[in-house]
Design an enzyme around this catalytic site. Structure first.
Site, PDB file in Angstrom:
ATOM      1  N   GLY A 179      39.966  32.865  42.251  1.00  0.00           N
ATOM      2  CA  GLY A 179      40.709  31.900  41.456  1.00  0.00           C
ATOM      3  C   GLY A 179      41.454  30.890  42.305  1.00  0.00           C
TER       4      GLY A 179
ATOM      5  CD  GLU B  37      39.628  39.323  32.730  1.00  0.00           C
ATOM      6  OE1 GLU B  37      38.777  40.198  32.927  1.00  0.00           O
ATOM      7  OE2 GLU B  37      39.326  38.244  32.183  1.00  0.00           O
TER       8      GLU B  37
ATOM      9  CE1 TYR C 196      45.928  35.818  36.174  1.00  0.00           C
ATOM     10  CE2 TYR C 196      43.662  36.364  35.579  1.00  0.00           C
ATOM     11  CZ  TYR C 196      44.750  36.523  36.416  1.00  0.00           C
ATOM     12  OH  TYR C 196      44.685  37.381  37.484  1.00  0.00           O
TER      13      TYR C 196
ATOM     14  NE  ARG D 230      35.757  36.914  33.168  1.00  0.00           N
ATOM     15  CZ  ARG D 230      36.164  37.253  34.395  1.00  0.00           C
ATOM     16  NH1 ARG D 230      36.214  36.342  35.361  1.00  0.00           N
ATOM     17  NH2 ARG D 230      36.507  38.490  34.663  1.00  0.00           N
TER      18      ARG D 230
ATOM     19  CG  HIS E 242      45.392  41.144  35.046  1.00  0.00           C
ATOM     20  ND1 HIS E 242      44.318  41.848  35.555  1.00  0.00           N
ATOM     21  CD2 HIS E 242      45.200  39.858  35.426  1.00  0.00           C
ATOM     22  CE1 HIS E 242      43.518  41.023  36.209  1.00  0.00           C
ATOM     23  NE2 HIS E 242      44.023  39.809  36.141  1.00  0.00           N
TER      24      HIS E 242
ATOM     25  CB  ALA F 167      32.981  40.916  40.756  1.00  0.00           C
ATOM     26  NE  ARG F 168      35.097  46.438  40.826  1.00  0.00           N
ATOM     27  CZ  ARG F 168      35.451  47.556  40.192  1.00  0.00           C
ATOM     28  NH1 ARG F 168      36.379  48.345  40.710  1.00  0.00           N
ATOM     29  NH2 ARG F 168      34.892  47.891  39.053  1.00  0.00           N
TER      30      ARG F 168
ATOM     31  CB  CYS G 272      30.092  48.768  43.563  1.00  0.00           C
ATOM     32  SG  CYS G 272      31.739  48.672  42.817  1.00  0.00           S
TER      33      CYS G 272
ATOM     34  CB  CYS H 125      36.930  53.585  44.902  1.00  0.00           C
ATOM     35  SG  CYS H 125      36.713  52.395  46.258  1.00  0.00           S
TER      36      CYS H 125
ATOM     37  CD  GLN I 157      40.047  54.866  47.722  1.00  0.00           C
ATOM     38  OE1 GLN I 157      40.150  54.975  48.946  1.00  0.00           O
ATOM     39  NE2 GLN I 157      39.557  55.822  46.972  1.00  0.00           N
TER      40      GLN I 157
ATOM     41  CD1 TRP J 210      47.324  51.475  36.561  1.00  0.00           C
ATOM     42  CD2 TRP J 210      47.095  52.261  34.482  1.00  0.00           C
ATOM     43  NE1 TRP J 210      46.282  50.790  35.968  1.00  0.00           N
ATOM     44  CE2 TRP J 210      46.127  51.247  34.697  1.00  0.00           C
ATOM     45  CE3 TRP J 210      47.134  52.906  33.242  1.00  0.00           C
ATOM     46  CZ2 TRP J 210      45.208  50.868  33.714  1.00  0.00           C
ATOM     47  CZ3 TRP J 210      46.217  52.524  32.255  1.00  0.00           C
ATOM     48  CH2 TRP J 210      45.283  51.515  32.490  1.00  0.00           C
TER      49      TRP J 210
END
Length: 675
Positions: free
Chosen positions: A59, A165, A167, A215, A253, A311-312, A335, A338, A340, A578
């Protein structure tokens, strides 16, 4: 002939054609903020060489008040245009296409100048936003449009306008954040005015031959979120306003439902996108937890979308699409969702990378080149540290031998994969097995390495992992006490009441394992949706079930204990901790902290509290599971030192820290890149 005809089919957009149906979704990597534009360019160019159809950048802010963080990347000056031009030229030279995401954070902006439709503070930011007046709204529209024009001047093939998301644009859509009574609030026609105006004026500014992706949040997962009818209404208006493609956004989010973590079923939200198919005539992209060519093909072939966003997975393997094209899908580094090294790094202000692939975002810094001198290298230990070192060394041309006392490779990953919600670890171990065989690495299992055995090698790498730490609790040698290894390797079957000693990552995993029985919800989407309270937005606004989460009854009554008098899971992943806490609380796991472990007997675990060892309490339990940390297994390393054999120590054998696979893989890769 391909196994993935839908995924690899070109997509004609009229003025341009995408080579396949794979979008590399936007990720906030932190690369643009390094201002090392060669590094930024190489990251995207490597994915272009991997044959992805279209990429979207992280972004980019349209102005100061809309930037996600102070110092975040913006596109506001000629210097910005010139810097981004370095990226677009490199991508185009590599045969790729790239769009720039325009991200206005609204009330999510982490700074005192943040703005929003109404002065409603975000629960994930300490800064209350200022309510925009008419002139302020016009400024935001103008700045977004100008940013799109600058992106076009910088050579981008298009822009993605971030409207999901939670925003800025998303904040105008729902009464949860829009309390206005003027023409930008009130009725839905008024609340959706801003995103429509942004897309319309952007199209007017950039002309017809430029990709505009919008999006769109298709399921908000927050109270008072959008209904499905509102989503469809907005999508139709966004198409009329000039968008080329509609991309799927899932959840705000601040939503208290996981959307991309490894415990979320694969393609868990493709059904949401499918509900929009046929309602608009422009291509629609689906997103979230699509991480293999098989999943992508299934989603596309069943009509859930025209294109998939991953993405990931493009962090884990830049050549995902190319390998699928070449019939080598089993060579794609998976992928495992995770978080992390990617999202956890992002929300900690660090540069993103990937647990599975430490070279992600470090393509110019962590270079793996053919070795000038070929060596024979022994790697003792076939866990993630040893495997990453062995594979990197073999890639460089060294002759590599792996020695492990176990009967299978993978080390502690083989225990992690037994935990409900961590099924992706099966695929990771399978990938290691495939790559080790493909690289011709000599693997000697069921073998205890000795100093004599290692004397003939040019280099010796010790990756022997960890041993459980001894908590020294009186009575721990009883028949009702087991280590986490016994439980996860199914050598012990605990009873109905269990006390878990130690609330680190392993304690949480073991507790998750103990409260589940039968099929994991991660493998059954309807069960997972019921467990977390996810509903159809056509039935319930925002996609939240009015009944809330309804997990199955726990298989056991579990008490999770820790010595520290602090919140359980405080040191778990920043973006996943969480989730683990919520999952266990839904299963009625009791969290007890600040304890001293006094003794164990046939009744259970006796504890006291505080430095004064007050309030002696019996935790009644049929079984006690020890997850009290680890210590490095250095017995072989010590023997090598005594014998004068030079060696390298990596992974848990170096530092025993919560079975940190991210650090272990990174360490193994970096070491082997230098030998």
């Amino acid at each position: 002939m391909t196994d993935y005809p839908h995924m690899l089919a070109p997509l004609d957009l009229g003025f341009t054609t995408l080579k396949n149906r794979v979008l590399m979704g936007s990720m906030h990597t932190g690369l643009e903020e390094t201002k090392d534009w060669n590094r930024v360019a190489e990251f995207y160019a490597e994915r272009a060489r991997g044959e992805v159809g279209l990429m979207v950048t992280g972004g980019i802010g349209p102005n100061l008040e809309g930037s996600v963080l102070p110092g975040a990347a913006m596109m506001v000056t000629q210097d910005d245009i010139d810097n981004h031009s370095i990226v677009t030229r490199r991508v185009h030279d590599a045969g790729g296409k790239i769009a720039m995401q325009i991200l206005h954070a609204g009330r999510y902006a982490y700074g005192p100048k943040c703005v929003a439709p109404s002065p409603v503070k975000s629960p994930i930011s300490p800064f209350p936003p200022a309510e925009l007046d008419e002139d302020g709204i016009e400024k935001q529209i103008s700045d977004i449009v100008a940013t799109a024009q600058r992106a076009q001047e910088a050579g981008y093939d298009g822009v993605e306008i971030m409207g999901s998301e939670g925003y800025f644009l998303n904040q105008f859509l729902v009464t949860h954040t829009n309390k206005r009574t003027d023409r930008w609030g009130g009725s839905y026609e008024n609340r959706m005015r801003l995103p429509i105006e942004v897309v319309r004026r952007t199209r007017e500014a950039v002309g017809t031959d430029f990709i505009i992706i919008y999006r769109l949040s298709m399921i908000d997962l927050v109270p008072n979120g959008s209904t499905h009818d509102e989503v469809v209404q907005l999508a139709k208006e966004i198409e009329k306003a000039g968008a080329t493609i509609i991309n799927t956004g899932i959840g705000w989010h601040e939503a208290r439902i996981p959307t991309i973590a490894t415990s979320v079923p694969r393609a868990a939200f493709a059904w949401v996108t499918k509900k929009l198919m046929g309602q608009v005539s422009i291509p629609v992209i689906t997103s979230n937890r699509i991480n293999t060519p098989e999943v992508a093909e299934e989603v596309l072939s069943t009509g859930c979308a025209d294109m998939v966003s991953m993405a990931r997975p493009m962090l884990a393997d830049a050549h995902f699409v190319r390998k699928a094209m070449e019939g080598k899908a089993n060579h794609i580094a998976p992928c495992i969702a995770c978080n992390q090294a990617c999202l956890d790094h992002t929300f900690s202000g660090k540069l993103s990378s990937c647990l599975v692939n430490p070279r992600a975002c470090s393509e110019t810094e962590l270079v793996v080149e053919p070795a000038s001198t070929k060596k024979s290298i022994a790697v003792v230990g076939a866990g993630p540290a040893g495997l990453s070192a062995a594979m990197t060394a073999a890639e460089r041309g060294h002759s590599v031998t792996i020695i492990d006392r176990s009967d299978e490779i993978g080390g502690q990953l083989n225990m992690a994969k037994q935990v409900p919600g961590k099924e992706e670890f099966w695929g990771l171990v399978d990938w290691y097995r495939t790559m080790v065989a493909d690289m011709g690495i000599d693997v000697r299992l069921n073998t205890e390495a000795t100093t004599e055995m290692l004397q003939g090698f040019d280099e010796v790498i010790i990756a022997t992992g960890v041993l459980p730490r001894d908590p020294a609790i009186p009575g721990q040698d009883g028949a009702n006490v087991h280590s986490y290894i016994d439980v996860l390797k199914k050598r012990a079957t605990p009873g109905k009441r269990v006390a878990v000693v130690g609330a680190g990552g392993i304690g949480f995993d073991v507790s998750e394992y103990l409260v589940h029985e039968g099929e994991s919800p991660t493998e059954n989407l309807p069960d997972w949706m019921v467990e977390w309270g996810v509903s159809d937005p056509a039935e319930h606004r925002g996609g939240l079930s009015p009944e809330g989460p309804k997990p199955e009854a726990p298989a056991r009554a579990v008490t999770l204990l820790q010595r520290k008098a602090e919140k359980h899971g405080r040191r778990l992943g920043k973006t996943t901790g969480w989730i683990h806490r919520a999952a266990l609380k839904m299963k009625n796991v009791e969290f007890v902290g600040g304890v001293n472990y006094e003794r164990i007997d046939e009744k259970g675990l006796h504890v006291s509290f505080g430095e004064a060892r007050e309030n002696p309490t019996l935790i009644e339990a049929d079984d006690i599971i020890l997850c009290a940390g680890q210590v490095p297994d250095r017995s072989l390393a010590d023997a090598l030192s005594d014998a004068g054999i030079v060696h390298h120590i990596i992974g848990g054998a170096d530092v025993a820290s919560e079975l940190d696979a991210k650090r272990a893989i990174d360490q193994g890769t970096r070491l082997a890149a230098t030998l």
